[in-house]
Design a protein around this motif. Structure first.
Motif, short mmCIF file in Angstrom:
data_model
loop_
_atom_site.label_atom_id
_atom_site.label_comp_id
_atom_site.label_asym_id
_atom_site.label_seq_id
_atom_site.Cartn_x
_atom_site.Cartn_y
_atom_site.Cartn_z
N ASN A 246 -0.37 -5.18 7.23
CA ASN A 246 0.69 -4.51 6.46
C ASN A 246 0.54 -3.04 6.79
OD1 ASN A 246 -1.39 -3.40 4.60
ND2 ASN A 246 -1.50 -5.52 3.89
N SER A 247 1.44 -2.19 6.29
CA SER A 247 1.15 -0.78 6.47
C SER A 247 1.29 -0.02 5.18
CB SER A 247 1.93 -0.15 7.62
OG SER A 247 3.30 -0.27 7.44
N ARG A 248 0.67 1.13 5.19
CA ARG A 248 0.55 1.91 3.96
C ARG A 248 0.68 3.41 4.26
NH1 ARG A 248 -5.24 2.94 3.63
NH2 ARG A 248 -4.91 4.14 1.73
N PHE A 249 1.35 4.07 3.32
CA PHE A 249 1.37 5.53 3.38
C PHE A 249 0.36 6.12 2.40
CE2 PHE A 249 5.49 4.44 5.14
CZ PHE A 249 5.57 5.31 6.22
N TYR A 250 0.10 5.40 1.28
CA TYR A 250 -0.74 5.98 0.23
C TYR A 250 -1.91 5.08 -0.14
CZ TYR A 250 3.05 9.26 -0.04
OH TYR A 250 3.97 10.21 0.29
N ALA A 251 -1.65 3.89 -0.66
CA ALA A 251 -2.75 3.01 -1.08
C ALA A 251 -2.49 1.63 -0.49
CB ALA A 251 -2.86 2.99 -2.60
N ASP A 252 -2.43 0.59 -1.34
CA ASP A 252 -2.19 -0.76 -0.80
C ASP A 252 -0.69 -1.03 -0.88
OD1 ASP A 252 -2.70 -3.27 0.19
OD2 ASP A 252 -3.30 -4.12 -1.74
N ASP A 253 0.08 -0.34 -0.04
CA ASP A 253 1.54 -0.32 -0.19
C ASP A 253 2.20 -1.65 0.22
OD1 ASP A 253 0.80 2.29 -0.65
OD2 ASP A 253 1.85 3.13 1.07
N ASP A 254 1.52 -2.43 1.07
CA ASP A 254 2.05 -3.72 1.55
C ASP A 254 3.42 -3.61 2.20
OD1 ASP A 254 -0.21 -5.19 0.94
OD2 ASP A 254 0.53 -5.94 -0.98
N LEU A 255 3.65 -2.50 2.90
CA LEU A 255 4.90 -2.34 3.65
C LEU A 255 4.79 -3.09 4.98
CD1 LEU A 255 5.46 1.47 2.99
CD2 LEU A 255 6.65 -0.45 1.90
N GLY A 285 -7.58 -15.02 12.79
CA GLY A 285 -6.24 -15.21 12.23
C GLY A 285 -5.50 -13.88 12.15
N PHE A 286 -4.22 -13.92 12.48
CA PHE A 286 -3.40 -12.71 12.42
C PHE A 286 -2.32 -12.95 11.37
CE2 PHE A 286 -5.47 -12.82 16.45
CZ PHE A 286 -5.86 -11.52 16.68
N MET A 287 -2.63 -12.58 10.14
CA MET A 287 -1.73 -12.88 9.04
C MET A 287 -1.01 -11.62 8.57
SD MET A 287 -4.24 -15.45 7.06
CE MET A 287 -5.64 -14.43 6.99
N LEU A 288 0.13 -11.81 8.00
CA LEU A 288 0.81 -10.71 7.33
C LEU A 288 0.51 -10.85 5.84
CD1 LEU A 288 4.35 -10.93 9.02
CD2 LEU A 288 2.34 -9.67 9.81
N ASP A 289 0.29 -9.73 5.18
CA ASP A 289 0.18 -9.73 3.71
C ASP A 289 1.06 -8.59 3.24
OD1 ASP A 289 -0.43 -9.76 1.07
OD2 ASP A 289 -2.54 -9.22 1.28
N GLN A 290 2.30 -8.93 2.97
CA GLN A 290 3.30 -7.89 2.70
C GLN A 290 4.20 -8.30 1.55
OE1 GLN A 290 3.70 -6.58 7.38
NE2 GLN A 290 5.46 -7.53 6.41
N CYS A 291 4.83 -7.29 0.96
CA CYS A 291 5.83 -7.54 -0.07
C CYS A 291 7.08 -6.75 0.30
CB CYS A 291 5.33 -7.06 -1.43
SG CYS A 291 3.95 -8.02 -1.99
N HIS A 292 8.20 -7.41 0.17
CA HIS A 292 9.45 -6.73 0.53
C HIS A 292 10.23 -6.51 -0.76
CE1 HIS A 292 8.02 -7.45 4.46
NE2 HIS A 292 8.03 -8.77 4.28
N ASN A 293 9.90 -5.43 -1.42
CA ASN A 293 10.43 -5.19 -2.77
C ASN A 293 11.91 -4.84 -2.77
OD1 ASN A 293 7.77 -5.52 -3.41
ND2 ASN A 293 7.39 -3.37 -3.90
N ILE A 294 12.34 -4.09 -1.75
CA ILE A 294 13.74 -3.63 -1.77
C ILE A 294 14.52 -4.08 -0.54
CG2 ILE A 294 13.29 -1.64 -3.27
CD1 ILE A 294 13.31 0.11 -0.71
N GLU A 295 13.83 -4.53 0.50
CA GLU A 295 14.50 -4.91 1.74
C GLU A 295 14.64 -6.43 1.82
OE1 GLU A 295 11.51 -3.71 1.32
OE2 GLU A 295 10.10 -4.20 2.92
N PRO A 296 15.59 -6.93 2.63
CA PRO A 296 15.74 -8.39 2.76
C PRO A 296 14.47 -9.00 3.36
CG PRO A 296 17.31 -7.22 4.18
CD PRO A 296 16.56 -6.18 3.42
N LYS A 297 14.03 -10.09 2.76
CA LYS A 297 12.67 -10.58 3.02
C LYS A 297 12.50 -11.29 4.36
CE LYS A 297 12.51 -10.84 -1.93
NZ LYS A 297 11.61 -9.75 -2.28
#
Ligand code: PSV
Ligand code: MN
Ligand code: MN
Length: 391
Positions: A246-255, A285-297
């Motif tokens: 996932n990517s982060r700008f601040y903490a555990d952003d899950d972007l 394993g290459f997993m994604l751990d992300q949340c799509h709070n405002i964008e289409p999932k």
């Protein structure tokens, strides 16, 4: 190696790359301030898997779905696995969840009360049974355990409790089952976390044995941590189990992975390529751990898979012979330029071409958008479920 043969080798590796999708990325999610419900969101784990299968359909390299228990509780796990297989995907890692019950206010496997520790350990063993029923071979452990105030509990005792719990779960592993231990600097605990860093996770997995490895979640470090160093070190020790990308700008952003810092993703994948560990035979394993709070999932998951694929392609294009020579000669700037040349290569035409070779649309996002899938599920589904928290 001749240029055409090198190109074939790069394509072959990319064709065999596998990215695992988190079931929870398809559910509604948010921050502690607000969950924005999206139309068409899955109502149960079966529909989450159907959405994940769309990502596989358009990327061709994402045929695995991680489950999170109890968010993905179903009556018949065998049926869920069959449903996945019918859609061309399979169940990957099982994620345990010892953080959302009231009982876990002071922790789970590190809790001062042995009754709560027992409850948490039994949950982990239940997850092993779910693995057997779904065909999954890996249990991913992330513990929200920690304390908020100095003096709240004894740090060393908590480590002993953690070790005891891990030992018990490790001893319960059967067949090919393995443990993946994930660390995280902070949150929800704010003073001290019980598995805060790769060193703690590494020490516990080393003590446990070869069936226990470390998970690197790219959002779980202090700012400016050199994650690729951790990756290189763990691979060299045979202890890198998996990524939560996932990517982060601040903490555990899950972007979306590769959104905040595509260069960091490239540097990580460069270590993976150096270790010849891109494809599943590496056991990583290459997993994604992300949340799509405002964008289409679904679209965000497709984009994320493509971001990993692009970073991998660039890393595969590094001229290794030239780089080795420059390194041997102490040519600091020459070596750096060779790496940057690969990073600055536009790999999108190569990947579009590869997709056509694989029988896919060259532009997965556009193809998905054209398919009308989202409009169809919006009509069919009402009352989508939350990803698991924050609802
Ligand atoms: C914790 O922040 C974490 O990264 C763990 O992997 C959890 O299982 C997951 O997030 C839940 O999204
Ligand atoms: Mn994670
Ligand atoms: Mn996280």
């Amino acid at each position: 190696m001749s240029a055409p043969r090198a190109d074939q080798r790069v394509r072959e590796t990319l064709r065999n790359q596998r990215i695992e999708l988190p079931s929870w990325a398809f559910g509604n999610s948010g921050t502690r301030f607000k969950v924005f419900a999206q139309p068409g969101v899955p109502r149960d784990p079966f529909e989450k898997i159907a959405d994940a299968a769309q990502v596989q359909r358009y990327t061709g390299i994402a045929p695995l779905v991680s489950l999170h228990i109890p968010w993905d509780t179903v009556e018949d796990y065998g049926k869920l696995a069959e449903h996945a297989a019918a859609l061309g995907v399979s169940i990957g890692v099982i994620n345990s969840n010892t953080f959302q019950d009231d009982d876990y206010r002071l922790g789970s496997v590190c809790h001062p009360d042995p009754a709560v520790r027992r409850k948490a350990i039994e949950h982990l063993k239940d997850c092993l049974r779910i693995m057997a029923a779904t065909g999954s071979d890996a249990l991913k452990l992330w513990f929200a355990d920690g304390i908020n105030y100095p003096g709240q509990d004894d740090l060393t005792d908590r480590q002993r409790r953690l070790a005891d719990a891990l030992d018990e779960v490790y001893d319960a592993l059967t067949g090919e089952q393995r443990i993946l231990l994930e660390y995280k600097l902070f949150e929800p605990a704010f003073y001290a976390t019980d598995v805060p860093d790769w060193g703690t996770a590494y020490a516990h997995t080393l003590r446990l044995g070869p069936k226990a490895k470390v998970v690197v979640d790219t959002g779980h470090h202090a700012p400016h941590t050199n994650i690729e160093f951790i990756v290189a070190f763990l691979i060299a020790q045979g202890k890198l189990g998996a990524f939560d990308f996932n990517s982060r700008f601040y903490a555990d952003d899950d972007l979306m992975v590769g959104a905040a810092d595509p260069f960091q993703l490239f540097r990580i994948m460069n270590e993976i390529v150096l270790a010849d560990a891109v494809t599943p035979d590496s056991g990583i394993g290459f997993m994604l751990d992300q949340c799509h709070n405002i964008e289409p999932k679904i679209q965000a998951q497709i984009r994320s898979v493509l971001n990993v694929q692009e970073a991998t392609a660039k890393a595969l294009l590094v001229d290794r012979d030239a780089l080795a020579l420059a390194q041997r000669e102490g040519d600091v700037l020459g070596a750096n330029a060779i790496l940057m040349d690969a990073y600055n290569t536009d790999v999108r035409p190569l990947l579009a071409d590869l997709r056509v070779e694989m029988g896919l649309d060259p532009d997965p996002v556009a193809a998905y958008r054209r398919s009308g899938y989202l409009e169809k599920v919006i009509d069919e589904r009402t009352g989508g479920v939350a990803a698991g928290w924050g609802a």
